[in-house]
Design a protein around this motif. Structure first.
Motif, PDB file in Angstrom:
ATOM      1  N   LEU A  35      -3.247   6.888   6.499  1.00  0.00           N
ATOM      2  CA  LEU A  35      -2.545   5.797   5.815  1.00  0.00           C
ATOM      3  C   LEU A  35      -3.442   4.568   5.678  1.00  0.00           C
ATOM      4  N   SER A  36      -4.260   4.299   6.695  1.00  0.00           N
ATOM      5  CA  SER A  36      -5.207   3.188   6.596  1.00  0.00           C
ATOM      6  C   SER A  36      -6.221   3.444   5.491  1.00  0.00           C
ATOM      7  N   PHE A  37      -6.641   4.712   5.372  1.00  0.00           N
ATOM      8  CA  PHE A  37      -7.585   5.099   4.323  1.00  0.00           C
ATOM      9  C   PHE A  37      -6.966   4.874   2.948  1.00  0.00           C
ATOM     10  N   LEU A  38      -5.707   5.260   2.792  1.00  0.00           N
ATOM     11  CA  LEU A  38      -5.018   5.047   1.515  1.00  0.00           C
ATOM     12  C   LEU A  38      -4.914   3.565   1.195  1.00  0.00           C
ATOM     13  N   GLY A  39      -4.765   2.740   2.232  1.00  0.00           N
ATOM     14  CA  GLY A  39      -4.623   1.306   2.024  1.00  0.00           C
ATOM     15  C   GLY A  39      -5.933   0.583   1.790  1.00  0.00           C
ATOM     16  N   GLY A  40      -7.047   1.334   1.804  1.00  0.00           N
ATOM     17  CA  GLY A  40      -8.340   0.728   1.535  1.00  0.00           C
ATOM     18  C   GLY A  40      -8.945  -0.013   2.701  1.00  0.00           C
ATOM     19  N   GLU A  41      -8.406   0.213   3.906  1.00  0.00           N
ATOM     20  CA  GLU A  41      -8.940  -0.468   5.077  1.00  0.00           C
ATOM     21  C   GLU A  41     -10.256   0.175   5.520  1.00  0.00           C
ATOM     22  N   LYS A  42     -11.111  -0.613   6.165  1.00  0.00           N
ATOM     23  CA  LYS A  42     -12.354  -0.102   6.701  1.00  0.00           C
ATOM     24  C   LYS A  42     -12.047   0.710   7.948  1.00  0.00           C
ATOM     25  N   ILE A  43     -12.529   1.968   7.973  1.00  0.00           N
ATOM     26  CA  ILE A  43     -12.226   2.877   9.067  1.00  0.00           C
ATOM     27  C   ILE A  43     -13.458   3.038   9.951  1.00  0.00           C
ATOM     28  N   LEU A 181       1.485  22.948   6.627  1.00  0.00           N
ATOM     29  CA  LEU A 181       2.426  21.871   6.351  1.00  0.00           C
ATOM     30  C   LEU A 181       2.040  21.221   5.038  1.00  0.00           C
ATOM     31  N   CYS A 182       2.990  20.543   4.456  1.00  0.00           N
ATOM     32  CA  CYS A 182       2.744  19.830   3.206  1.00  0.00           C
ATOM     33  C   CYS A 182       3.217  18.402   3.390  1.00  0.00           C
ATOM     34  N   GLN A 183       2.487  17.476   2.829  1.00  0.00           N
ATOM     35  CA  GLN A 183       2.874  16.081   2.961  1.00  0.00           C
ATOM     36  C   GLN A 183       2.838  15.405   1.600  1.00  0.00           C
ATOM     37  N   ILE A 184       3.695  14.432   1.437  1.00  0.00           N
ATOM     38  CA  ILE A 184       3.592  13.524   0.297  1.00  0.00           C
ATOM     39  C   ILE A 184       3.748  12.108   0.842  1.00  0.00           C
ATOM     40  N   VAL A 185       3.137  11.160   0.175  1.00  0.00           N
ATOM     41  CA  VAL A 185       3.241   9.755   0.574  1.00  0.00           C
ATOM     42  C   VAL A 185       3.995   9.013  -0.531  1.00  0.00           C
ATOM     43  N   ASP A 186       5.148   8.502  -0.189  1.00  0.00           N
ATOM     44  CA  ASP A 186       5.956   7.722  -1.133  1.00  0.00           C
ATOM     45  C   ASP A 186       5.694   6.238  -0.874  1.00  0.00           C
ATOM     46  N   ASP A 187       4.832   5.647  -1.695  1.00  0.00           N
ATOM     47  CA  ASP A 187       4.502   4.235  -1.496  1.00  0.00           C
ATOM     48  C   ASP A 187       5.050   3.349  -2.620  1.00  0.00           C
ATOM     49  N   ILE A 188       6.050   3.863  -3.328  1.00  0.00           N
ATOM     50  CA  ILE A 188       6.649   3.070  -4.406  1.00  0.00           C
ATOM     51  C   ILE A 188       7.227   1.766  -3.858  1.00  0.00           C
ATOM     52  N   GLY A 189       7.885   1.873  -2.694  1.00  0.00           N
ATOM     53  CA  GLY A 189       8.487   0.677  -2.099  1.00  0.00           C
ATOM     54  C   GLY A 189       7.456  -0.402  -1.811  1.00  0.00           C
ATOM     55  N   LYS A 190       6.316  -0.006  -1.303  1.00  0.00           N
ATOM     56  CA  LYS A 190       5.261  -0.966  -0.995  1.00  0.00           C
ATOM     57  C   LYS A 190       4.717  -1.591  -2.279  1.00  0.00           C
ATOM     58  N   LEU A 191       4.530  -0.751  -3.316  1.00  0.00           N
ATOM     59  CA  LEU A 191       4.031  -1.277  -4.580  1.00  0.00           C
ATOM     60  C   LEU A 191       4.998  -2.311  -5.165  1.00  0.00           C
ATOM     61  N   THR A 197       5.537  -2.805 -10.778  1.00  0.00           N
ATOM     62  CA  THR A 197       6.626  -1.972 -11.285  1.00  0.00           C
ATOM     63  C   THR A 197       6.023  -0.671 -11.789  1.00  0.00           C
ATOM     64  N   VAL A 198       6.469   0.431 -11.232  1.00  0.00           N
ATOM     65  CA  VAL A 198       5.923   1.735 -11.589  1.00  0.00           C
ATOM     66  C   VAL A 198       6.912   2.452 -12.500  1.00  0.00           C
ATOM     67  N   ILE A 199       6.470   2.795 -13.697  1.00  0.00           N
ATOM     68  CA  ILE A 199       7.307   3.517 -14.659  1.00  0.00           C
ATOM     69  C   ILE A 199       6.602   4.821 -15.005  1.00  0.00           C
ATOM     70  N   THR A 200       7.249   5.950 -14.697  1.00  0.00           N
ATOM     71  CA  THR A 200       6.669   7.263 -14.977  1.00  0.00           C
ATOM     72  C   THR A 200       7.523   7.961 -16.016  1.00  0.00           C
ATOM     73  N   VAL A 201       6.877   8.419 -17.094  1.00  0.00           N
ATOM     74  CA  VAL A 201       7.593   9.061 -18.194  1.00  0.00           C
ATOM     75  C   VAL A 201       7.026  10.455 -18.407  1.00  0.00           C
ATOM     76  N   TYR A 202       7.896  11.465 -18.413  1.00  0.00           N
ATOM     77  CA  TYR A 202       7.494  12.839 -18.688  1.00  0.00           C
ATOM     78  C   TYR A 202       7.983  13.243 -20.068  1.00  0.00           C
ATOM     79  N   ALA A 203       7.184  14.026 -20.747  1.00  0.00           N
ATOM     80  CA  ALA A 203       7.591  14.530 -22.057  1.00  0.00           C
ATOM     81  C   ALA A 203       8.816  15.422 -21.914  1.00  0.00           C
ATOM     82  N   ASP A 204       9.635  15.458 -22.944  1.00  0.00           N
ATOM     83  CA  ASP A 204      10.826  16.312 -22.921  1.00  0.00           C
ATOM     84  C   ASP A 204      10.446  17.775 -22.703  1.00  0.00           C
TER      85      ASP A 204
END
Length: 291
Positions: A35-43, A181-191, A197-204
């Motif tokens: 998560l620190s890596f995703l946030g761009g922090e120095k590791i 295991l499988c993971q996803i990171v939901d960071d919409i709330g942080k953004l 504002t994140v708007i994602t549009v998929y074709a019909d």
């Protein structure tokens, strides 16, 4: 000493961390760093890696002379440590680099056998293919390849199981964690908190695109589990092929448990306990018999 050029691809690692499949033990301990890596922090410990170095060892057991000369062949020792990703990153070498090293030693006439010196809790699911291909290349050329392991879990064990033999280093070594295991990171709330504002549009016409990810964000992980189960089944299949004497019905073997050497050997996960020096000798003797 041998050296293989490396190519860092940290962007690919970002993708794996956000929504990748992982075959790794104790993943929770890695999550804060991820998560620190995703946030761009120095590791701490994140450094550029220009080359991967490994070595060839002289064994006491002498090889028979080759058809091209009488020079004794050597045993290549290739270390595989830490979390295994497909590509090199600022944290570790990747499976592509390890595979290049293994293949180079398979094609080197002065190398008679290979020891993979593994200390790893596993890694990303997309890292196994190049490792398997390289190990099978060695075997196709008639050279022994064995695994000397301390911690050898999940994807690391997947790779080791394809070798001719597996030896734990000491009584405190452990192997196993055959599972995924499988993971996803939901960071919409942080953004959104940061003003985005994140708007994602998929074709019909693209109703199924990223459906597993979108369903998981809504709380339904069934499709993610289905896709993960497909890869875990391949994991099981490869281990059974590489370790035909494994006790597949024993408790914990194919459900992700870890085992210390005595139990692991009884269950067919390993061949025994040997130091690295002893494994080098073992590989050299196997090469003599292959000749």
């Amino acid at each position: 000493m041998f050296s293989i050029p490396t190519t860092e691809n940290s962007l690919h690692l970002l993708s794996d961390v956000r929504r990748g499949q992982w075959f790794v033990h104790d993943y929770e301990s890695l999550l804060p760093v991820a998560l620190s890596f995703l946030g761009g922090e120095k590791i701490a410990g994140a450094i550029p890696r220009l080359a991967f170095e490994f070595y060839a060892a002289e064994a006491q057991a002498q090889f028979t002379a080759t058809e091209t000369g009488s020079k004794a062949q050597q045993v290549a020792v290739i270390p595989i440590t830490g979390t295994i990703t497909k590509y090199d990153s600022c944290f570790t070498y990747g499976a592509i680099t390890y595979a290049r090293a293994i293949t180079a030693m398979a094609n080197n006439p002065e190398i008679g056998a290979i020891v993979l010196d593994i200390d790893s809790g596993g890694g990303a699911g997309n890292a196994i293919a190049p490792l398997k291909e390289a190990i099978h290349r060695v075997q196709a050329l008639g050279k022994p390849i064995i695994a000397h392991v301390d911690r050898c879990a999940s994807l690391a064990y997947w790779a080791a199981s394809q070798c001719d033999a597996i030896f734990c280093d000491n009584p405190l070594s452990d192997v196993g964690s055959i599972g995924g295991l499988c993971q996803i990171v939901d960071d919409i709330g942080k953004l959104e908190k940061d003003g985005y504002t994140v708007i994602t549009v998929y074709a019909d016409e693209s109703a199924d695109k990223n459906l597993d990810y979108r369903m998981a964000l809504e709380g339904d992980t069934s499709l993610l589990k289905k896709n993960l189960s497909y890869n875990v089944a391949q994991f099981h299949k490869d281990v059974k092929a590489g370790r035909p004497d494994i006790k597949e019905d024993a408790a914990g073997v194919f459900t992700g448990a870890m085992f210390h050497p005595a139990e692991a050997q009884a269950l067919g996960l390993i061949n025994g306990v040997m130091t690295l020096t002893e494994c080098i000798e073992n590989a050299a003797i196997r090469a003599q018999y292959n000749h």
